[in-house]
Every structure is written in C-alpha cells, then in structure tokens.
Write an enzyme that holds these catalytic residues in place. Sequence first.
Site, PDB file in Angstrom:
ATOM      1  N   SER A   1       0.849  -1.196   0.000  1.00 20.87           N
ATOM      2  CA  SER A   1       0.000   0.000   0.000  1.00 20.87           C
ATOM      3  C   SER A   1       0.876   1.235   0.000  1.00 20.87           C
ATOM      4  CB  SER A   1      -0.837   0.037   1.279  1.00 20.87           C
ATOM      5  OG  SER A   1      -0.015   0.315   2.399  1.00 20.87           O
ATOM      6  N   ASP A   2       0.385   2.330  -0.573  1.00 22.18           N
ATOM      7  CA  ASP A   2       1.059   3.592  -0.303  1.00 22.18           C
ATOM      8  C   ASP A   2       0.911   3.842   1.199  1.00 22.18           C
ATOM      9  OD1 ASP A   2       2.438   5.947  -0.382  1.00 22.18           O
ATOM     10  OD2 ASP A   2       1.262   6.859  -1.984  1.00 22.18           O
ATOM     11  N   TRP A   3       1.770   4.707   1.716  1.00 17.78           N
ATOM     12  CA  TRP A   3       1.881   4.849   3.176  1.00 17.78           C
ATOM     13  C   TRP A   3       0.579   5.365   3.804  1.00 17.78           C
ATOM     14  CZ3 TRP A   3       5.261   2.054   1.417  1.00 17.78           C
ATOM     15  CH2 TRP A   3       6.420   1.687   2.074  1.00 17.78           C
TER      16      TRP A   3
END
Length: 821
Positions: free
Chosen positions: A242-244
């Site tokens: 996932s993106d952060w």
Amino acid sequence: MAGTPGPGTGNHPTPADAAREAVVEAALGKLDLDAKARLLAGQDMWSLPALPEIGLKSLVMSDGPIGVRGVRWTADDPSVALPSPTALAATWDPALARRAGTLLAQEARRKGVHVLLAPTVNLHRSPLGGRHFEAYSEDPYLTGAIGTGYVQGVQSGGVGTTVKHFVANDAETDRFTVNNLVGERALRELYLAPFEAIVDNAHPWGIMTAYNTVNGTTMTEHHHLVNEILRGEWGFDGFNVSDWMAARDTTAAVEGGLDVAMPGPRTVYGEALAQAVRDGEVDEAKVDAAVRNVLRLAARVGILQGAEPAVTEPPQPIDGEALAREIARRAFVLVRNENDALPLKPTGSVALIGAAARDARVLGGGSATVFPARIVSPLDGLTAALPDGSLTYVVGADPTTELAVADKGFELRAICRDADGNVLGTGSAPNGQIQWMGSDLPEGVTHDTLHTIELTGTFTPRESGPHTFGVKGTGAFTLAVGGTTYFDDVQRPADDSDPFEAFFGAPVPRAQAELAVGEPVEVSLTYVFELPADIPLKVVAFALAHQGPQRPADELIAEAAEAARAADTAVVVVATTDRVESEGFDRKDLRLPGRQDDLVRAVAAANPNTVVVVNSGSPVELPWRDDVAAVLLSWFPGQEGGAALADVLTGAYEPGGRLPTTWGSLDDAPVTQVTPTDGELAYTEGVFIGYRAWDKADRTPSYPFGHGLGYTDWTYESVEVDGTTAKVRVRNSGERAGREVVQLYLAPSEPDAARPARWLAGFAGVEAGPGETVEATVELPRRAFEIWDEKASSWAFVKGSYELRLGSSIVHRGLTATINV
Ligand code: BGC
C-alpha cells in the site's frame, strides 16, 4: 520497447525461479496464522518483521525515484541525488535509465535497503499536478520505456522496485479520498499502459497501490484492477504494497489483493488480519497468497534462507557523481537558441543572475527528498569552468516569496529532553526540518520519554539587514534568536484537514531580527512533542524557517540589468520553489514565483545575448521566451546540476534532452483540472491528454512534445519500412558530433475523431560525427495500432492506412511514409 527481461522473472520462469519457489512454499508451510499476518504489516515506518523461524530477515524499503534515502531523514548518511524523473525521461534513453537504476541498486545495497519505492509512472495529465516532477511524461509509451529501463537497472543489482502509484494518482488535491472517474479506454490506453509495459518488459518485483479511489473503489482494495488485470491478465508475480497509510480495511484490502500494509506498527493487517481469518471473514488461502508474494520477494532480494537471490553477482560499481552529471547534461532541453547564442564563445564575460544560480534547486519536495553529500550550483559549476575574472554574479530576483526551511548559513542540532529537562539524546539536523518517522529517533530517545526537542545552533547571515524567522508545524513552540524569545505559544494551521500539514504546510513568520553579515547569532526553536492526532504513526515533524533581508525588488532587478549590460552574455537562472512544486499539494498556476519574469525582461532589454536557464521540475510559463536569445530547461538537475550546466553552456557537451511533456501556458492547456467536485474528479477528456489534447483543441503550445535542440544539425535522408520495422537514415549535417532522438509518430490516414490525430509509436537515439550518416531502427509495437474496445472489453487492432512521421519532435516532419496494416 527496449531491453531484455530482468532477472528472476515471473513470466518466463527459469530453473532458479522454480528452486526459489520451492523454498518459498516450504517456508510458508512452517508459518502459523499469527506469524503470517504479522509479516504482512509494517513493523515500523520502513520495514517488515524478521521471522527467524524460517530464516527470514527484515525486509527494508526506502524512497525514492532519484536517490535512496535509507531509513533515516538525515544528512549523516548522504545519498547520490540524480536529476528529477522528468529529466530522466527527457533523455529519451532507456539504456541511461537502466544505468540510473543500477546506480540506485548500488546505493540501496550500501544502505541495507532491499526494495526501492520507485519508479513513479503516473502520467502528466494536468500541468498543475504537484508531483509532476516525479513522474516521467504525458505519454504512456515514453513513460513505459523509461520505467522499463529503470526497473531493469535496479533489479539487475538485486534490489526490488515498487512501480507506483497504481493507478491514476495523477494529482495531489485530496489524494487520500479523491474518486477519479476514468473510462475503461483511458485507463487501458493511458494510465495502465506504462504499468503494463513495465510488467511485460522488466518484470518488477513490486507495485505500490495508490491513495486514491478509481471508479468508486479505493486502490488498495481494487480487485478488478489488481487481481484481474495486473495479476490475472498481465501475470504480475511481485508483491503489492500500500502507499503509506493507504490501507483502510482489513477484509476489503486482502480481498482486493493487497499484500502488505505500510507503515506500521498500527495497520489493518497483523493481529486484525489474523482475527478476521478466525472470525471467518477472510479465507486463510488469501493470506497465504499474500505471504507467498512477500516471501518470493524476500527470496529474490536474498533475505530468505535457503533461496538463491535473483542476482548473485552485483554489477560493476558505478561512479554516482559522474553519472548524475552525465544524466543532467543529457536531460537539459535547449528549446530556443537564436544566432547560436549557445555554446558560449570561449572568450567573453558572463553575468550570472538569479537566486537559484547560487542556491540551486536540485530536487523536488516530499518523499522523494534525499540528502546529497554535495550540491554543485550553477555558480560553483561556472566558476570552475570559466576563466578567472570572466564571471560576475548578482541575485536579480528571489523566487522565494515566503519563508523557507532554514538552510544556508545554519549549523543546527536537535537536543531531545524528557519532561524534567534531562537530555535524552542529540540528533543531527541536515537543515531546519526535523522529520523523524517511526523508530527513526536519536540514540537514547523513545517516544514515551521524549518531551521537548530543541533545534539549536548558529546562523551566520550572508547579508546584513532584517532577517525573518518562522515556524512550520503544529503544536507548542518557543523561538529565540540572539538570546531574545520572540514566540512562545501554540501554533495550529487554519486548515488542518491534511494529516501531513507539518510536512507540507506553510511556515508562519514569528520573529524578525536585525543581523550583520558574517556575524553568527544563536537560534533556538523548541517544540513540545505531541503525537499527531489523526495519523496512526509516530512522527516528529516541524521546521525552523527563515527569510533573508528583502531588498527592494526593483533595486535588485536594476542591479541585474546593469551587470547584464556590462557582460558579453547574461545567464539568468529562474526557478520554482518547494512551495510551488512538491508532493502534498497541486500548483495553482504555472507562473514563475516572485519577480522573475520582470527580471528576465529587464536583463533581455539590457543585453540581447541573454540565456535563460529554467530550473523547474515541470512546465512553467515563459512569457518573455521570444525576447531572449536562448532558453535551456534544466529540470531539477540533481546534485551535479551546476557542473553539467557548465559542461553544456561552454560547449564541452551538447544538451541532449527532448521534451517528455508539452510546455505551454495554463490558459491554453486543454486539460488542467486537479480539484475534485464533491469528492470526484472526472477524467472527462478520455484519451486526450498531453499532445493528444493540444492536437484535438488545435492549439499551439510554447514548445511541442519531443522538441529539443543540440549543437549540430540533422538531415533526415530516407526511410525504409519493412513490415513494422522502420529503418531511418539521418545525416549529421552540422559541424560537431551529436546525438539525435529519431521519433516516430503514427497518424491514421483517415482522421477519426475518436482517436488522437497522432501518437508516439517508437523512437531511437543515434550518434554521429559531422558529415556522417547513421541508421536508426524503430520497431512499431502491435499495441501502437490498437485501441481498447470498451464493448468487447478487449484490445482491437485497427486496420487501415497510417502515415509514419519521422522527425525530431511531434511537429517536425523529417520524413514520412505510408503503411497499410
Ligand atoms: C508517497 C509514496 C512514498 C511513501 C513513503 C507516500 O506519501 O505517496 O510515493 O513512497 O509516502 O515515503
């Protein structure tokens, strides 16, 4: 598409892949549910937990596209900073992108990083996109070709990549929540296309799913795009991170094919995932599939015991400084050069003008930031290259219209204290920005004991006069300069909707002190540590900001005009700032900040021999462009930018770049919208972005896609088409050696309103000495003739007659040929 598949490919398994797969299966079989769920959640900001029971070490990830920061936000362990991704794309050279990737793998290994959080292959949909500088191009084919080279390079060094941000993360406004409404055809032909090309040609070991929603489903839960298209149709076998902070829901994420939720330790995976399996909400087989992907990655990068890494012999060492300089000069785009203003005549004086000539802006802001060991500014580069006494320098105009993070002249450190005032530890401070994420704290400091951080040290002014100091961040601060306390209060942003306000918000002026040049003064900014309310992350983030004395703008401009008049050539460096181009927000306009346009006009009026260097990561308006002799776009040129600039201005090398994106004014740009309405951003333009949209609107930009001048001339002599291979002969008809990027555009002979008028179908770089003729071979991929048929949900080959246009830009017709397919 250039290149051979990278090592450890999924699409063409080798015996080594099969052996690695067996080790992965055996390791998976030994893990219980809790261990599996734990492995899928970040243990901190940048890593996954080690599982000693299967001989698995902790997997470490790090940003980002132009360098490898490592797991700490510090200058203590510097990183090579290459030119911005827009610059890399401007080289139109996948082989050079591959060398960039190989260097980054070397950097990653040096820093103990296994996976690089790059490349960014979203498209330049609107010139207002804040992260435009971090993506390659408006064209999916060029983006895919450069991204392929880059991924091949990184992975040839045994380091993984996460091609990002999957998908349609093309702007920053409301990036966590925006629902991008993108038609299936635009998705396939534009936004998915670079990902598909890279999966096909470079077999990336990872992908990063974006913050945004596409057509109603957030990307970390997008079963259709991730499971069906990316994995199903394209055969991607890497891991999906996932993106952060983009993962929001345990069940939906695992169902949507998300393997790893970052960062940790609080995520929707880990214990929550194990519980969801126990509650019967998630099938354990789905957890196994995600773990398998992570273990495969671990095996490839060599941290799973018993598995042979994909790369056993790292490539030959690369000289990072030399490569940064080479890429920069190969990326500079000379868009105008009247009367051979460039290269500079060997004798003759130069007036160098502009704040960015002294304080170069070498990289874009946000997660892509790294701290290079040195920065060569244009002033440094030209001082070294030009004969003594031939160079003068004046500021002319400052692009920074507000306070910026304290930097030049500051010597700072961060003292951490507990609630009783005892010193717990001291951290280094590369500049005025403190950004400690997760466990990245100075030695001896924990989040539980930390009470205050004092950023303290000295500031030695470069100019006498009133200096303004300020604070960026939210919370309680005390600011003192020269022993006087100017501010002791709580600061909260007016708009606190963005959890990253402390990173991307505007600094607030809080003190003004009259200071004398060269006389150091003590500065101290104390922050009472508080955990951000709305981020499940342990972050310490705030900044000391500063602005030097503001001399009257007219006076500075007059001084610059005077210097220009007295010199043979005036070189003006204009720039954007990190408050203009950065992750976290979009741009509001394309103007150069401050009085820089007035500066260029005044200098050009004073000296017809004016060369303007544009130091920006993405397009800016150049309203004076026809009044100056030359315009050279230098992008964010990386740490060696000034040296490369000297190489090119003096003519030691020619500027090698071609525009990877159309440059024009905001008023003329056909697609600009970045602000959602009621949470939705409709990509109503369909497949018409970039030059496809300029063509459709029948507008002429300032500088067209593909354009860029070198220091020699090229004559397009002949083209021979055999099937879908075009052989083009070009002659270097100028007086010095050079490199030409032969571009091939395809245009349907019968215009079709549903299709772009023309599109890039291939390109090839060739080099030749004066008078020499060389042959460029350009392959036309099948996809160049296909469109996505929304009704049939498949690619459709469009038969018919096409014109092949070969030239040095989208508008230059060096040669044409017709083919029938
Ligand atoms: C960015 C990513 C980056 C991540 C980790 C996010 O905010 O969108 O590109 O890799 O942070 O720094």
